[in-house]
Write an enzyme that holds these catalytic residues in place. Structure first.
Site, PDB file in Angstrom:
ATOM      1  CG  HIS A 138      -4.111  -3.672  -8.043  1.00 17.30           C
ATOM      2  ND1 HIS A 138      -2.737  -3.511  -7.957  1.00 17.30           N
ATOM      3  CD2 HIS A 138      -4.573  -3.413  -6.803  1.00 17.30           C
ATOM      4  CE1 HIS A 138      -2.405  -3.143  -6.749  1.00 17.30           C
ATOM      5  NE2 HIS A 138      -3.490  -3.074  -6.019  1.00 17.30           N
TER       6      HIS A 138
HETATM    7  O1  LIG Z   1       1.443   1.584   1.909  1.00 18.67           O
HETATM    8  P1  LIG Z   1       0.542   1.849   0.748  1.00 18.67           P
HETATM    9  O2  LIG Z   1       0.085   3.241   0.594  1.00 18.67           O
HETATM   10  O3  LIG Z   1       1.037   1.264  -0.521  1.00 18.67           O
HETATM   11  O4  LIG Z   1      -0.793   1.040   1.128  1.00 18.67           O
HETATM   12  C1  LIG Z   1      -1.817   1.024   0.169  1.00 18.67           C
HETATM   13  C2  LIG Z   1      -2.211  -0.390  -0.080  1.00 18.67           C
HETATM   14  O5  LIG Z   1      -1.070  -1.062  -0.548  1.00 18.67           O
HETATM   15  P2  LIG Z   1      -0.547  -2.354   0.206  1.00 18.67           P
HETATM   16  O6  LIG Z   1      -0.435  -1.959   1.653  1.00 18.67           O
HETATM   17  O7  LIG Z   1      -1.584  -3.403  -0.015  1.00 18.67           O
HETATM   18  O8  LIG Z   1       0.743  -2.619  -0.453  1.00 18.67           O
HETATM   19  C3  LIG Z   1      -3.280  -0.432  -1.137  1.00 18.67           C
HETATM   20  O9  LIG Z   1      -3.613  -1.782  -1.396  1.00 18.67           O
HETATM   21  P3  LIG Z   1      -3.525  -2.274  -2.943  1.00 18.67           P
HETATM   22  O10 LIG Z   1      -3.840  -3.748  -2.895  1.00 18.67           O
HETATM   23  O11 LIG Z   1      -4.568  -1.487  -3.672  1.00 18.67           O
HETATM   24  O12 LIG Z   1      -2.133  -1.998  -3.392  1.00 18.67           O
HETATM   25  C4  LIG Z   1      -4.493   0.319  -0.635  1.00 18.67           C
HETATM   26  O13 LIG Z   1      -5.492   0.283  -1.645  1.00 18.67           O
HETATM   27  C5  LIG Z   1      -4.115   1.748  -0.308  1.00 18.67           C
HETATM   28  O14 LIG Z   1      -5.242   2.383   0.222  1.00 18.67           O
HETATM   29  C6  LIG Z   1      -3.007   1.768   0.709  1.00 18.67           C
HETATM   30  O15 LIG Z   1      -3.439   1.077   1.844  1.00 18.67           O
HETATM   31  P4  LIG Z   1      -3.564   1.854   3.234  1.00 18.67           P
HETATM   32  O16 LIG Z   1      -4.040   0.788   4.179  1.00 18.67           O
HETATM   33  O17 LIG Z   1      -4.571   2.915   2.975  1.00 18.67           O
HETATM   34  O18 LIG Z   1      -2.198   2.350   3.575  1.00 18.67           O
END
Ligand SMILES: O=P(O)(O)O[C@H]1[C@H](OP(=O)(O)O)[C@@H](OP(=O)(O)O)[C@H](O)[C@@H](O)[C@H]1OP(=O)(O)O
Length: 445
Positions: free
Chosen positions: A87
């Site tokens: 996304h």
């Molecule tokens: O640290 P956050 O809460 O932002 O982590 C998100 C994930 O973001 P990312 O670590 O990839 O920057 C998010 O992935 P995204 O691609 O949808 O942005 C994920 O969906 C969300 O569940 C968080 O991941 P987590 O592993 O549950 O912390």
């Protein structure tokens, strides 16, 4: 007398110019024409812009750079494209909004440092993030996908055509998460705008494919719900490098060291990253980090991705078997667009043995990993995209793979556009095995 007045006026003018430059150069920097990119922007990891991976897009967001792509001979023609896309730019998730708010309150309440940026944070900047934003797509994220769709039309003019759209040969699949659904809608808008048509083009929600990690019991048990699976991340956040970042932050804010935690510095870094990614500002928060701090913050983020979504645990990549098989199952569509998450792409790239360092990332080898291949900001920034193209050539079918609009040579193969049969031979074990139900079954032994 006149000479003295002139000298005084020049001195005052000179002083004004210098002090204006000093203020703007030490704090949030707005330029009426160009965006001033924070010096630490290259370290934002999965919170980074797509433009930081392809800088030529900053001047022309619809540009395509043919020099980054290796094509087969001109006797070949494209017959199929699968695009798996993260996304676009989004708001912070609720857990991080709460950490950011806590850090902002601490700075406003307790910081007494005399950094210009602190006075800007305390007097001008306001905490505008609210819990309901929770990872939703922002306008920039819609633009990310609209523009990507229009660039893909330029890359694949024989596949992304009005005829293929109207004849149902372009399929849109998305994760059920609002940021993915809204990205897919924006992608569709970009497609229609680029083709200059208005046509029916349904999008299908498919979490079994785009959020396979939620449904893989073994991953959920052994990684998602198992705190020890991310022990390396915890150890690094408690280690010397992060401690030094925390100490420097306490010194800059002039607050007791004990009041700055690893969550505080992560929240400050996220405030810097999100203000830039969402509003394209160079916010005062970025001035609280120097390059060494930013490298430590980047490594902490990469450790999380490595151990939760990549080489850290075998089940991470095996949980993407269903998407791997789908990649080799060519629907009747000419183009299949699948919109998911960083955690949709990373396990699949790992299963393909891509971005694998010789030495695993750990909490104790930060100092030797500066030139690591596994950098999440380079691999899965917002709107990251894996493009798999099939070509019909006189000698047979060839496969080309691109990540973020740059050609990739698959590990174990030398041809950047190998014969499809050679790709299937290279990944035979996975094609003949890697059964989702089997790999995700919890071993009760
Ligand atoms: O640290 P956050 O809460 O932002 O982590 C998100 C994930 O973001 P990312 O670590 O990839 O920057 C998010 O992935 P995204 O691609 O949808 O942005 C994920 O969906 C969300 O569940 C968080 O991941 P987590 O592993 O549950 O912390």
């Amino acid at each position: 007398m006149v000479k003295q007045v002139v000298t005084t006026i020049c001195f005052v003018l000179f002083h004004c110019i210098i002090s204006y430059w000093a203020f703007t150069s030490s704090c949030s920097i707005h330029s009426s024409t160009k965006i001033i990119i924070p010096a630490v922007a290259r370290y934002f990891g999965t919170k980074g812009r797509y433009e930081e991976v392809n800088a030529y897009l900053i001047d022309d967001i619809l540009a395509i750079n043919n020099s980054l792509v290796t094509l087969p001979s001109s006797k070949c023609s494209e017959i199929h494209l699968t695009a798996i896309i993260r996304h676009g730019t989004r708001y912070p998730t609720i857990k991080n909004i709460q950490k950011m708010r806590e850090f902002y309150d601490l700075v406003v309440r307790d910081a007494t440092g005399n950094l210009n940026c602190l006075s800007e944070i305390k007097s001008q900047w306001k905490m505008w993030y609210t819990d309901d934003m929770d990872g939703r797509l922002v306008d920039k994220g819609r633009e990310d996908h609209r523009h990507l769709a229009q660039r893909l039309i330029k890359w694949f003019p024989s596949l992304l055509t009005e005829e293929n759209v109207r004849h149902g040969r372009v399929k849109l699949i998305t994760s059920s998460k609002h940021r993915c659904v809204n990205s897919t809608i924006a992608f569709r808008e970009g497609l229609m705008e680029g083709l200059r048509i208005e046509a029916e083009l349904e999008l299908a929600v498919n979490d079994a494919l785009m959020r396979y990690f939620d449904q893989c019991e073994r991953f959920v048990k052994e990684v998602e719900n198992n705190k020890s699976a991310l022990q390396e991340v915890k150890s690094f956040n408690e280690g010397p490098e992060m401690k030094r970042v925390m100490e420097k932050m306490a010194d800059r804010l002039v607050v007791p060291f004990a009041s700055i935690t690893d969550d505080s510095v992560e929240a400050g870094f996220f405030l810097c990253a999100y203000e830039f990614a969402i509003q394209e500002l160079n916010p005062p928060w970025c001035q609280l980090f120097d390059e060494v701090d930013a490298q430590v913050m980047e490594y902490a983020g990469d450790l999380k991705q490595y151990w939760k979504r990549s080489y850290g645990h075998e089940i991470n990549s095996k949980s993407s078997c269903i998407l791997f098989h789908d990649l080799f199952h060519h629907h009747c569509a000419a183009v299949t667009v699948q919109v998911g998450h960083a955690e949709t792409l990373l396990p699949l790239l790992t299963l393909l043995d891509l971005f694998k360092d010789d030495i695993p990332l750990s909490s104790t080898n930060f100092a030797t990993q500066h030139n690591r291949i596994f950098r999440s900001g380079k691999i899965v920034p917002y709107a990251a995209n894996l493009l798999v193209v099939l070509y019909k050539c006189p000698e047979g079918i060839r496969m080309g793979v691109r990540l973020n609009e740059k050609s990739l040579t698959l590990p174990g193969l030398t041809d950047p556009v190998p014969m499809y049969e050679d790709v299937k031979k290279r990944y035979r074990a996975l094609l003949e095995g890697c059964d989702q139900e089997t790999v995700c079954k919890i071993n009760n032994s």
